[in-house]
Motif scaffolding. Structure first.
Motif, PDB file in Angstrom:
ATOM      1  N   ALA A  59      -3.058  -1.686   3.060  1.00 19.10           N
ATOM      2  CA  ALA A  59      -4.400  -1.865   2.447  1.00 19.10           C
ATOM      3  C   ALA A  59      -5.624  -2.548   3.187  1.00 19.10           C
ATOM      4  O   ALA A  59      -6.667  -2.105   3.465  1.00 19.10           O
TER       5      ALA A  59
ATOM      6  N   SER B 168      -6.458  -0.827   6.364  1.00 18.31           N
ATOM      7  CA  SER B 168      -7.350   0.393   5.946  1.00 18.31           C
ATOM      8  C   SER B 168      -8.691  -0.279   5.618  1.00 18.31           C
ATOM      9  O   SER B 168      -9.797   0.602   6.321  1.00 18.31           O
ATOM     10  N   VAL B 169      -8.935  -1.248   5.025  1.00 16.52           N
ATOM     11  CA  VAL B 169     -10.169  -1.762   4.894  1.00 16.52           C
ATOM     12  C   VAL B 169     -10.917  -2.211   6.094  1.00 16.52           C
ATOM     13  O   VAL B 169     -11.844  -2.004   6.547  1.00 16.52           O
TER      14      VAL B 169
ATOM     15  N   GLY C 235     -14.187  -0.701   7.875  1.00 17.68           N
ATOM     16  CA  GLY C 235     -15.205  -1.719   8.338  1.00 17.68           C
ATOM     17  C   GLY C 235     -15.657  -1.495   9.805  1.00 17.68           C
ATOM     18  O   GLY C 235     -16.900  -1.391  10.433  1.00 17.68           O
TER      19      GLY C 235
ATOM     20  N   VAL D  59      -6.027   4.892   7.312  1.00 17.51           N
ATOM     21  CA  VAL D  59      -6.610   5.214   5.934  1.00 17.51           C
ATOM     22  C   VAL D  59      -5.844   6.608   5.487  1.00 17.51           C
ATOM     23  O   VAL D  59      -5.313   6.567   4.412  1.00 17.51           O
TER      24      VAL D  59
END
Length: 188
Positions: free
Chosen positions: A15, A18-19, A23, A94
C-alpha cells in the motif's frame, strides 16, 4: 511472474509503495505538462505524436524553433522518461494492489495483473517512441520522413495499451467488489 510476486509483499509495504507511486506519478506528470506547455508545441500530445507524417512533425519543430523553445521541447522529452518510470511504478504497485483485492485465481485478479502488464508494455512503447524522437530532434529540419512512421506507430500502440490497462483496472475493481459481495468462488 513479477507482478504476482509483488502481490505477496506485506500489505502495508504494498500500500505504501502504491501511494508513493501515485504521488510520484502526479508530481512528474505536472512537471511534464508544465514543460510541454513552456515548449509551445503547437498541438496536444496525442495529435503531435500520431501524425504519421514527417513533414507535419518538421512543421511543429520549425514553429518551436522560430519561437526559441525547441530546446525546452528536448528537455520535455527527457522529463518524459521520468513519466515513463511513473507509469511503470503505477503498473507494478497500483495495478497489483488492485489485483490483490480480488481472490486468488479470480477473473478480477487476472484482470488487475493484466492491467499491469498492459501499462508496462505501454511504457516500453513510450520509451521507444522517445528514442525515435531524439533521432528526429538531432536534425529537426532534415530527419528522414519515414522516421515519423515508427514514431507514430509506437505512440499509437502506447496509447492503446495504456487505455486497455486503465479499462482492465476498472474491470478488476468492479468484478472484485461484485465477487466479494455475492461471495462467488474464484475460478482457477
Amino acid at each position: 511472474m513479477l507482478l504476482e510476486n509483488i502481490t505477496r509483499l506485506p500489505l502495508a509495504v504494498h500500500a505504501a509503495a502504491s501511494v508513493a507511486a501515485i504521488g510520484y506519478f502526479e508530481w512528474i506528470k505536472g512537471a511534464l505538462d508544465r514543460s510541454y506547455a513552456a515548449s509551445n508545441h503547437p498541438v496536444d500530445y496525442a495529435t503531435g505524436q500520431t501524425s504519421f507524417d514527417g513533414g507535419v512533425i518538421k512543421g511543429y519543430y520549425a514553429q518551436m524553433e522560430a519561437a526559441g523553445t525547441l530546446d525546452v521541447y528536448v528537455t520535455t522529452q527527457l522529463i518524459d522518461f521520468g513519466f515513463i518510470l511513473g507509469m511503470m511504478c503505477i503498473a507494478l504497485f497500483v495495478c497489483t494492489l488492485i489485483a490483490r483485492l480480488a481472490r486468488q485465481g479470480s477473473f478480477a485478479r487476472k484482470a488487475g495483473l493484466f492491467a499491469g502488464v498492459s501499462i508496462l508494455a505501454g511504457a516500453l512503447c513510450d520509451a521507444i517512441e522517445n528514442g525515435i524522437s531524439f533521432i528526429m530532434l538531432a536534425d529537426p529540419a532534415g530527419f528522414a520522413d519515414w522516421l515519423a512512421l515508427p514514431y507514430s506507430a509506437f505512440a499509437s500502440v502506447k496509447f492503446a495499451l495504456i487505455t486497455l490497462g486503465m479499462l482492465l483496472v476498472l474491470v478488476s475493481l468492479v468484478t472484485a467488489i461484485a465477487g466479494r459481495l455475492i461471495k462467488r468462488p474464484a475460478i482457477g
